[in-house]
Design a protein around this motif. Structure first.
Motif, short mmCIF file in Angstrom:
data_model
loop_
_atom_site.label_atom_id
_atom_site.label_comp_id
_atom_site.label_asym_id
_atom_site.label_seq_id
_atom_site.Cartn_x
_atom_site.Cartn_y
_atom_site.Cartn_z
N THR A 12 -9.94 -4.00 5.95
CA THR A 12 -10.01 -2.73 5.22
C THR A 12 -8.74 -2.52 4.40
OG1 THR A 12 -11.44 -1.77 6.91
CG2 THR A 12 -10.29 -0.24 5.45
N LEU A 51 0.82 -1.21 0.00
CA LEU A 51 0.00 0.00 0.00
C LEU A 51 0.85 1.26 0.00
CD1 LEU A 51 -2.87 -1.03 2.43
CD2 LEU A 51 -3.11 -0.46 0.00
N GLY A 108 -7.92 2.20 -6.95
CA GLY A 108 -7.51 3.45 -6.35
C GLY A 108 -7.14 4.52 -7.37
N ARG A 138 0.38 3.82 -2.86
CA ARG A 138 -0.58 4.87 -2.49
C ARG A 138 0.01 6.01 -1.67
NH1 ARG A 138 -5.83 2.55 -2.75
NH2 ARG A 138 -5.73 0.76 -4.15
N GLN A 144 -8.52 -2.24 0.36
CA GLN A 144 -7.88 -1.11 -0.31
C GLN A 144 -6.83 -1.60 -1.30
OE1 GLN A 144 -6.00 1.65 2.37
NE2 GLN A 144 -5.60 3.16 0.76
#
Length: 211
Positions: A77, A42, A86, A46, A81
């Motif tokens: 969660t 992540l 995204g 991100r 994600q």
């Protein structure tokens, strides 16, 4: 899922497996559990202000803090994600394929192979060819600093690629995923064969491989 490309399918499979084994399950990434691996991915995708620490040790504190903050969130969660596309350039299929095919193949296997009684997967020829192509590109950077000539060989179809040229190379033979895991510095692989001069083979076996 069969109609999607490999990087996307490996992401989905990694997420499915992460939920199956849970956040505290081990991985092949030294010192990391599954939640650590998920937060790493992540941050890489991100969190642009913290991602450079993955590559540059001087900035690793930024990455570690970003991962720690994410790890305090609900695990389901986080996986949801990671599974989603995204608002990131990596949501674009051409970039996803280029940046994430090998990343997700290796990290999916990092979870799989850290679990008891793992066995190699059976992949179709299209996926094997994709992994082999990615390894030919990434492999040069993985072994060039070792200082010995290296050739990789697909043992199923006797296809070879030169990673580092030179006389009397070490030939690393195996199926594409097994060769990949070895060159990315993992120690769990099956039916892999290294041949060549004894000192060169020893140098490659003892080297700290991977990025």
């Amino acid at each position: 899922m069969s109609g999607t490309y490999l990087a996307r399918r490996e992401r989905e499979a990694l997420c499915d497996l992460a939920l199956e084994v849970g956040p505290d399950a081990p991985t092949l990434c030294e010192g990391w559990t599954v939640v650590d691996l998920v937060t790493h991915l992540l941050v890489r995708e991100r969190t642009p202000w913290a991602a450079p620490g993955i590559v540059f040790p001087a900035l690793s504190g930024l990455t570690d803090r970003a991962m720690d903050r994410l790890a305090r969130r609900d695990f389901d969660t986080l996986v949801r994600q990671l599974r989603g596309r995204g608002l990131t350039p990596m949501a674009l299929p051409p970039i996803d394929k280029l940046a994430n095919t090998m990343e997700y193949v290796v990290h999916h296997e990092d979870i799989r192979r850290a679990q008891p009684d793992w066995v190699p997967r059976t992949l179709d020829e299209r996926d094997l060819a994709t992994i082999w192509s990615g390894l030919r590109a990434a492999g040069k950077g993985l072994v060039k600093r070792i200082g010995v000539p290296v050739v990789i060989r697909r043992s199923d179809i006797d296809l070879r690629a030169v990673l580092v040229g030179g006389a009397d190379p070490v030939v690393v033979s195996g199926l594409p995923v097994e060769v990949t895991m070895f060159l990315f510095g993992r120690d769990r692989y099956r039916d892999l064969d290294l041949t060549g001069p004894d000192d060169a083979v020893a140098a490659l076996r003892q080297a700290k491989l991977g990025f």
